[in-house]
Design a protein around this motif. Structure first.
Motif, PDB file in Angstrom:
ATOM      1  N   PRO A  17       0.814  -1.215   0.000  1.00  0.00           N
ATOM      2  CA  PRO A  17       0.000   0.000   0.000  1.00  0.00           C
ATOM      3  C   PRO A  17       0.848   1.266   0.000  1.00  0.00           C
ATOM      4  N   ASP A  18       2.027   1.214   0.638  1.00  0.00           N
ATOM      5  CA  ASP A  18       2.884   2.404   0.669  1.00  0.00           C
ATOM      6  C   ASP A  18       3.346   2.804  -0.723  1.00  0.00           C
ATOM      7  N   CYS A  37      -6.956   4.297  -9.022  1.00  0.00           N
ATOM      8  CA  CYS A  37      -6.240   3.266  -8.278  1.00  0.00           C
ATOM      9  C   CYS A  37      -7.199   2.107  -8.055  1.00  0.00           C
ATOM     10  N   HIS A  38      -6.703   0.900  -8.098  1.00  0.00           N
ATOM     11  CA  HIS A  38      -7.539  -0.267  -7.819  1.00  0.00           C
ATOM     12  C   HIS A  38      -6.918  -1.057  -6.683  1.00  0.00           C
ATOM     13  N   THR A  39      -7.732  -1.314  -5.647  1.00  0.00           N
ATOM     14  CA  THR A  39      -7.192  -1.965  -4.451  1.00  0.00           C
ATOM     15  C   THR A  39      -8.170  -3.037  -3.958  1.00  0.00           C
ATOM     16  N   PRO A  40      -7.654  -4.056  -3.265  1.00  0.00           N
ATOM     17  CA  PRO A  40      -8.556  -5.109  -2.764  1.00  0.00           C
ATOM     18  C   PRO A  40      -9.425  -4.651  -1.595  1.00  0.00           C
ATOM     19  N   TYR A  41      -9.058  -3.570  -0.944  1.00  0.00           N
ATOM     20  CA  TYR A  41      -9.812  -3.056   0.204  1.00  0.00           C
ATOM     21  C   TYR A  41      -9.569  -1.560   0.244  1.00  0.00           C
ATOM     22  N   PRO A  42     -10.399  -0.773   0.935  1.00  0.00           N
ATOM     23  CA  PRO A  42     -10.200   0.679   0.925  1.00  0.00           C
ATOM     24  C   PRO A  42      -8.921   1.076   1.668  1.00  0.00           C
ATOM     25  N   LEU A  43      -8.141   1.958   1.063  1.00  0.00           N
ATOM     26  CA  LEU A  43      -6.914   2.442   1.693  1.00  0.00           C
ATOM     27  C   LEU A  43      -7.164   3.813   2.300  1.00  0.00           C
ATOM     28  N   HIS A  44      -6.748   3.997   3.541  1.00  0.00           N
ATOM     29  CA  HIS A  44      -6.899   5.306   4.177  1.00  0.00           C
ATOM     30  C   HIS A  44      -5.912   6.292   3.574  1.00  0.00           C
ATOM     31  N   GLY A  45      -6.368   7.521   3.404  1.00  0.00           N
ATOM     32  CA  GLY A  45      -5.461   8.563   2.949  1.00  0.00           C
ATOM     33  C   GLY A  45      -5.300   8.620   1.441  1.00  0.00           C
ATOM     34  N   LEU A  46      -5.919   7.686   0.724  1.00  0.00           N
ATOM     35  CA  LEU A  46      -5.763   7.679  -0.732  1.00  0.00           C
ATOM     36  C   LEU A  46      -6.600   8.789  -1.387  1.00  0.00           C
ATOM     37  N   SER A 143      -7.493  -9.304  -5.045  1.00  0.00           N
ATOM     38  CA  SER A 143      -6.942 -10.289  -4.122  1.00  0.00           C
ATOM     39  C   SER A 143      -5.818  -9.717  -3.261  1.00  0.00           C
ATOM     40  N   THR A 144      -4.652  -9.466  -3.867  1.00  0.00           N
ATOM     41  CA  THR A 144      -3.513  -9.117  -3.008  1.00  0.00           C
ATOM     42  C   THR A 144      -2.763  -7.866  -3.424  1.00  0.00           C
ATOM     43  N   PHE A 146      -2.026  -3.990  -5.751  1.00  0.00           N
ATOM     44  CA  PHE A 146      -2.566  -2.634  -5.884  1.00  0.00           C
ATOM     45  C   PHE A 146      -2.169  -2.101  -7.257  1.00  0.00           C
TER      46      PHE A 146
ATOM     47  N   PHE B  19      -2.748 -11.804   2.836  1.00  0.00           N
ATOM     48  CA  PHE B  19      -3.998 -11.596   2.103  1.00  0.00           C
ATOM     49  C   PHE B  19      -4.417 -12.863   1.364  1.00  0.00           C
ATOM     50  N   ASP B  23      -7.949 -14.920   1.619  1.00  0.00           N
ATOM     51  CA  ASP B  23      -8.761 -15.287   0.455  1.00  0.00           C
ATOM     52  C   ASP B  23      -9.036 -16.785   0.450  1.00  0.00           C
ATOM     53  N   GLY B 211     -12.845  -2.568  -7.646  1.00  0.00           N
ATOM     54  CA  GLY B 211     -11.893  -2.167  -6.621  1.00  0.00           C
ATOM     55  C   GLY B 211     -11.317  -0.786  -6.875  1.00  0.00           C
ATOM     56  N   SER B 212     -11.956  -0.024  -7.766  1.00  0.00           N
ATOM     57  CA  SER B 212     -11.498   1.331  -8.075  1.00  0.00           C
ATOM     58  C   SER B 212     -11.570   2.205  -6.833  1.00  0.00           C
ATOM     59  N   HIS B 213     -10.533   3.013  -6.605  1.00  0.00           N
ATOM     60  CA  HIS B 213     -10.601   3.855  -5.412  1.00  0.00           C
ATOM     61  C   HIS B 213     -11.636   4.950  -5.548  1.00  0.00           C
ATOM     62  N   TRP B 216     -14.381   3.139  -4.137  1.00  0.00           N
ATOM     63  CA  TRP B 216     -14.208   2.903  -2.693  1.00  0.00           C
ATOM     64  C   TRP B 216     -14.545   4.158  -1.888  1.00  0.00           C
ATOM     65  N   LYS B 443      -8.944  -7.883   5.342  1.00  0.00           N
ATOM     66  CA  LYS B 443      -7.664  -7.405   4.805  1.00  0.00           C
ATOM     67  C   LYS B 443      -7.363  -5.993   5.313  1.00  0.00           C
ATOM     68  N   GLN B 450      -2.532  -0.695   5.898  1.00  0.00           N
ATOM     69  CA  GLN B 450      -2.777   0.696   5.536  1.00  0.00           C
ATOM     70  C   GLN B 450      -1.446   1.418   5.302  1.00  0.00           C
ATOM     71  N   ALA B 454      -0.787   7.332   6.479  1.00  0.00           N
ATOM     72  CA  ALA B 454      -2.200   7.657   6.707  1.00  0.00           C
ATOM     73  C   ALA B 454      -2.559   7.505   8.173  1.00  0.00           C
TER      74      ALA B 454
END
Lengths: 188, 457
Positions: A17-18, A37-46, A143-144, A146, B19, B23, B211-213, B216, B443, B450, B454
């Motif tokens: 994520p970094d 951006c496409h991520t498997p889960y929401p990233l904070h600060g993005l 899945s894993t 970014f 992760f 899964d 999964g687009s931010h 999200w 995850k 994260q 952040a």
């Protein structure tokens, strides 16, 4: 029938994520508009890293909630006191305290149906096919891993510039994104 | 012991998990052929569900005279079961929404499961008032404000109508909340799928999630709002259910303590049912590292807290009945404690207030085996609470000439056992077709998930 591949974007895949957050800042500062951006889960600060404006959903929901309240009061008042008035329990015709529970429920109902509608609308759901869906990149980002996707529609986009920008972000896995087009110009 | 140690946040998992491992482990039940014991379980539960169909067929064919309801006890098993299932249904959204607003990361372990339970419990609950109307095919005209040939509208001043709106709103909102949570996980399953039909089915359900931010961002805001609306909704729905009783003039029902008392009871029974089922689930699917003993202990803390709230309400009711000086009110409560239904009252009291006190012992709280008998008793006790409220208050009303004793018939039992069959069958299907723990959330809450810059909310 012969098919050809049309370049619709460049994708950079990252393992952490970094790395993605750092890359997002660079792409934002390169003044790209059509990218994601496409991520498997929401990233904070993005949100900030990508320079996104706050979501308008709360305001839309609140408006829908007020519509719900008004609709509930009008419905109950008109049916109980105007169209077919019935006196129940010695209450006045406009017995508003008795209308409070249903008013609250309709406030919640209207708001939540609106939230669901907003999710479908703003998250652009209901679109089952795109070059990204049909590529192998999708398997990684749900899945894993970014990804940063630069869209070829952007005015800044050329294959070389996009490649260079992604390399500058430290990306080690850069892939072109293709759409398959047949020679008559129709999409497959 | 300080507040910090009592409310110390539990880590989501007992060990570092990648992760890929999440899964694989969460999706394993979905992607493998059901085991023999699953087939045995679903045979039993669908057999039980068949009893429901038999009971409904008989009821619709001959009318609700086939139930044990009699003249003073007009609300028999039907309303007992309705309130019981609605109560079970309250833990799901409550766990999910309130714990989400409180930023309790451990909620991820139980939230999806509890939300599914909510929806299935509401489905079971709705059957009872629907068939209690006697002619369910006409019920829409009695329950909803629809134009009809008498030109008269439904009575908006009646708590029974408030209930129609509250429960249907609750069912719909819970479903949307649950589905929204499932969308990113459907996309994960879609992209793991090997079989084209499987890929298509989950692909359709995923609504094309990428999964687009940019998605999200809206999604997270929407999810937060859902949680914000669901929290007061849960509290309002069980308050409205309690108004069905409290707004009437029956001694034993006409009390202002009912809304908070019902809400506490709903949380209590809901957590009891979640614990009952999730202990089996984590064992069967080997997910003990995700639904940890820490999580069970936290659930047990909620259970013992709400147990004492319920116990406090029982004692307050007795005190107020005496203190009010109203002869009917005093009689109603004396009759509960020492009358013909004293066995039900004391079953309720011991299962809900006395046995849960064992959860004061840390060893019991942290052991699935030792806590299991207690939470089973809680399920029993909370069913009896509704039985006591409905039946013992009604069976001896103002006129001794109309007193009677309520005994359920075989059809009542068919419907009651059958509703458990429907509920458990749906739960078993859920465990096989949907991820029982939110993959995306698991995850997101993993260590290192994260970006380091952040702030962590």
């Amino acid at each position: 029938m012969s098919n050809e591949k049309k370049l619709v974007g460049m994708v950079g895949l990252y393992d952490t994520p970094d790395e993605l957050a750092g890359a997002a800042v660079k792409v934002r500062d390169a003044k790209y508009q059509k990218w994601d951006c496409h991520t498997p889960y929401p990233l904070h600060g993005l949100d900030d890293a990508m320079g996104l404006k706050p979501s308008p959903i709360p305001y839309i929901t609140l408006s829908a909630g007020f519509v719900g309240i008004s609709a509930a009061l009008l419905l109950q008042g008109w049916m109980s006191a105007v169209d077919y008035p019935v006196r129940i329990g010695g209450k006045p015709m406009w017995s508003w305290p008795a209308f409070v529970p249903i008013t609250f429920e309709l406030f919640v109902l209207f708001s939540c149906v609106t939230i669901m509608g907003c999710v479908v609308l703003f998250c652009k759901l209901g679109k089952w096919h795109s070059p990204l869906h049909d590529s192998d990149i999708m398997k990684e980002v749900t899945s894993t891993r970014f990804a940063v996707v630069l869209d070829s529609e952007d005015s800044n986009f050329t294959e070389e510039k996009a490649q260079k920008l992604l390399e500058e972000t430290g990306c080690k896995d850069i892939r072109p994104l293709h759409q398959i087009v047949d020679v008559e110009g129709g999409l497959i | 012991m300080s507040v910090d140690t009592i409310l110390r946040p539990a880590p989501l998992t007992t060990r570092e998990v990648s992760f890929q491992e999440l899964d694989n482990d969460i999706n394993r039940p979905l992607e493998s052929f059901p085991t023999f014991r699953w087939w045995i379980a679903i045979s039993i539960t669908s057999g039980m569900a068949t009893l429901f169909l038999v009971g409904i067929y008989y009821t619709v064919f001959y009318g609700i005279g086939t139930w044990g309801n009699n003249n003073p006890v007009g609300w028999g098993f039907a309303i007992v079961n309705f309130v019981f299932w609605i109560g079970i249904g309250h833990a799901g959204t409550l766990i999910s929404a309130i714990l989400f607003l409180l930023r309790q990361a451990w909620r991820t372990a139980i939230a999806r499961f509890a939300e599914a339970m909510t929806i299935f419990a509401v489905i079971c609950a709705l059957q009872f008032p629907l068939f209690h109307t006697g002619r369910p095919w006409l019920a829409a005209f009695w329950l909803l404000p629809l134009p009809n040939h008498n030109d008269i509208w439904v009575n908006f001043r009646s708590p029974l109508l408030w209930d129609v709106f509250a429960v249907s709103t609750y069912g719909l909102v819970s479903f949307m909340f649950w589905y929204t949570g499932l969308v990113p996980d459907f996309a994960t399953i879609r992209d793991r799928a090997k079989h084209p039909i499987r890929k298509m089915a989950y692909g359709i359900l995923s609504l094309g999630w990428t999964g687009s931010h940019r998605a999200w961002q809206h999604y997270e805001k929407a999810y937060l709002l859902f949680a914000g609306f669901a929290t007061p909704l849960v509290l309002s729905v069980h308050s409205v259910v309690s108004f069905d009783f409290a707004v009437s003039v029956i001694p034993g029902w006409h009390t202002t303590i009912f809304p908070p008392y019902f809400v506490a009871g709903a949380i209590f029974s809901g957590f009891g049912m979640v614990a009952t089922l999730i202990i089996i689930m984590r064992k069967m699917f080997k997910l003990e590292y995700l639904v940890t003993d820490d999580h069970l202990e936290l659930m047990n803390k909620v259970i013992i807290t709400t147990s004492m709230m319920v116990g406090f309400a029982y004692i307050t009711e007795l005190f107020i009945a005496w203190y009010s000086g109203v002869a009917y009110e005093r009689y109603a409560f004396m009759n509960r404690a020492v009358g013909p239904y004293a066995w039900a009252y004391w079953t309720m009291f011991s299962c809900n207030v006395i046995f849960p006190q064992l959860l004061w012992f840390k060893k019991i709280r942290r052991s699935a085996l030792l806590m299991y008998p207690i939470i089973i008793l809680i399920n029993v006790g909370m069913w009896f609470e509704r039985f006591v409220i409905v039946v013992s208050s009604l069976h001896r009303d103002y006129l001794p000439s109309s007193w009677d004793y309520f005994t359920p018939t075989i059809i009542d039992w068919f419907l009651f056992i059958g509703s458990f069959g429907i509920f458990l069958t749906l739960m078993l299907l859920f465990c096989r077709f949907l991820p029982t723990i939110s993959i995306a959330e698991a995850k997101a809450f993993s260590p290192g998930a994260q970006p380091s810059g952040a702030h962590h909310e």
